[in-house]
Scaffold this active site. Structure first.
Site, PDB file in Angstrom:
ATOM      1  N   SER A   1       4.332   2.460   8.006  1.00  0.00           N
ATOM      2  CA  SER A   1       3.943   1.362   7.121  1.00  0.00           C
ATOM      3  C   SER A   1       5.112   0.829   6.309  1.00  0.00           C
ATOM      4  O   SER A   1       5.943   1.610   5.828  1.00  0.00           O
ATOM      5  CB  SER A   1       2.868   1.832   6.145  1.00  0.00           C
ATOM      6  OG  SER A   1       1.675   2.060   6.839  1.00  0.00           O
TER       7      SER A   1
ATOM      8  N   HIS B   1       0.827  -1.224   0.000  1.00  0.00           N
ATOM      9  CA  HIS B   1       0.000   0.000   0.000  1.00  0.00           C
ATOM     10  C   HIS B   1       0.857   1.269   0.000  1.00  0.00           C
ATOM     11  O   HIS B   1       0.319   2.364  -0.170  1.00  0.00           O
ATOM     12  CB  HIS B   1      -1.027  -0.023   1.151  1.00  0.00           C
ATOM     13  CG  HIS B   1      -0.535   0.460   2.476  1.00  0.00           C
ATOM     14  ND1 HIS B   1      -0.144  -0.378   3.499  1.00  0.00           N
ATOM     15  CD2 HIS B   1      -0.378   1.708   2.950  1.00  0.00           C
ATOM     16  CE1 HIS B   1       0.221   0.344   4.540  1.00  0.00           C
ATOM     17  NE2 HIS B   1       0.096   1.623   4.237  1.00  0.00           N
TER      18      HIS B   1
ATOM     19  N   GLY C   1       2.856   6.321   8.296  1.00  0.00           N
ATOM     20  CA  GLY C   1       4.251   6.720   8.060  1.00  0.00           C
ATOM     21  C   GLY C   1       5.244   5.651   8.495  1.00  0.00           C
ATOM     22  O   GLY C   1       6.406   5.682   8.095  1.00  0.00           O
TER      23      GLY C   1
ATOM     24  N   ASP D   1      -0.261  -7.434   1.934  1.00  0.00           N
ATOM     25  CA  ASP D   1       0.324  -6.083   1.880  1.00  0.00           C
ATOM     26  C   ASP D   1       1.852  -6.183   1.909  1.00  0.00           C
ATOM     27  O   ASP D   1       2.487  -5.896   2.922  1.00  0.00           O
ATOM     28  CB  ASP D   1      -0.215  -5.273   3.059  1.00  0.00           C
ATOM     29  CG  ASP D   1       0.029  -3.789   2.899  1.00  0.00           C
ATOM     30  OD1 ASP D   1       0.458  -3.361   1.814  1.00  0.00           O
ATOM     31  OD2 ASP D   1      -0.221  -3.057   3.882  1.00  0.00           O
TER      32      ASP D   1
HETATM   33  C1  4AZ Z   1      -1.750   3.751   8.454  1.00  0.00           C
HETATM   34  O1  4AZ Z   1      -2.687   4.527   8.372  1.00  0.00           O
HETATM   35  C2  4AZ Z   1      -1.627   2.905   9.678  1.00  0.00           C
HETATM   36  N1  4AZ Z   1      -1.648   1.062  14.341  1.00  0.00           N
HETATM   37  C3  4AZ Z   1      -0.510   2.122   9.862  1.00  0.00           C
HETATM   38  C4  4AZ Z   1      -0.388   1.341  11.001  1.00  0.00           C
HETATM   39  C5  4AZ Z   1      -1.385   1.322  11.928  1.00  0.00           C
HETATM   40  C6  4AZ Z   1      -2.516   2.103  11.753  1.00  0.00           C
HETATM   41  C7  4AZ Z   1      -2.638   2.892  10.618  1.00  0.00           C
HETATM   42  C8  4AZ Z   1      -1.232   0.450  13.132  1.00  0.00           C
HETATM   43  O2  4AZ Z   1      -0.928   3.665   7.574  1.00  0.00           O
END
Ligand code: 4AZ
Length: 246
Positions: free
Chosen positions: A194, A48, A192, A96
């Protein structure tokens, strides 16, 4: 990272920043996601995070985004391989995972140093309840814009059945995901972070057991972070990279 601490130089040498070309800014590239170095020419990130057709680079060996460090290595992303079954729904993200093929100066890849080193791939599943480490430059409880300094936190692997209870994530979880965090809230990955690593100690090495993927906001009670379960993708990684991982 919510509930994190600043990373000590050289302690998470597999963490990278995935960056895209930016214009009209003081720096030519801006951080979009984390990633994990798994070989000198290869990093893993979240599917993603990939914006197809964008000029991307990976920054390895750095701890701060706003300053250039002597330990940093900038690597161009030469190829992106997004998992064929990557799918986003309003409630979850499936498969993902993406591979980034890297190229450094004069065609070499990452140079192994004290500050730049690949993580190992996991050899076998790990037990629920063990402590692992998450890290990244993403949102904190203090800043929606993320952290200039790389942060890390310790999280616990959460049982899949437990995480699939109606009060947590219910039926949307599948075998490609794992939950980790603290059910009381407070310590978590966030936007951020991710694509970045969840690493655990397996014997004497650090293995990349998860990739930061999604969650219902960040740091909330009964809403732990959801991570791509890397053990489900070992054959996929081997087939795409043509590397025989030890
Ligand atoms: C996001 O929005 C996101 N708490 C990434 C990780 C988590 C939540 C949201 C995990 O990219």
């Amino acid at each position: 990272i919510f509930g994190g601490l600043k990373v000590t130089p050289g302690t998470l040498p597999w963490q990278v920043s995935l960056q895209v070309r930016a214009m009209n800014t003081d720096r030519p590239f801006k951080h979009v996601c984390g990633g994990v170095l798994i070989a000198s020419c290869w990093a893993l990130t979240a599917a993603h995070c990939i914006i197809q057709g964008m000029d991307m680079q990976v920054l390895a060996g750095g701890l701060t985004l706003a300053t250039t460090e002597t330990t940093e290595q900038a690597l161009r992303v030469e190829d992106v391989i997004v998992h064929e079954n990557f799918r986003e729904t309003p409630t979850a993200v499936y498969n993902d995972i993406a591979l980034l093929r890297l190229r450094g100066n004069n065609g070499a890849c990452a140079n192994e140093t004290q500050f730049v080193k690949a993580a190992c791939l996991p050899g076998a599943p790990l037990p629920d309840g063990i402590e692992c480490t998450i890290s990244g430059w993403g949102m904190t409880e203090q800043s929606r814009y993320g952290s200039n300094h790389l942060l890390q936190a310790n999280v616990l692997l959460i049982n899949q059945q437990k995480c699939s209870e109606p009060a947590i994530y219910g039926k949307v979880l599948d075998v490609s995901m794992l939950c980790a965090g603290h059910l009381q809230g407070g310590v978590d990955s966030c936007q951020g972070d991710s694509g970045g690593p969840l690493t655990c100690k397996q014997n004497t090495s650090h293995v990349v057991y998860g990739l930061v993927s999604w969650g219902d906001e960040c740091g909330r009670e009964n809403k732990p972070g959801v991570y791509t379960r890397v053990t489900q993708y070992l054959d996929w990684i081997k087939s795409k990279t043509h590397i025989r991982f030890p």
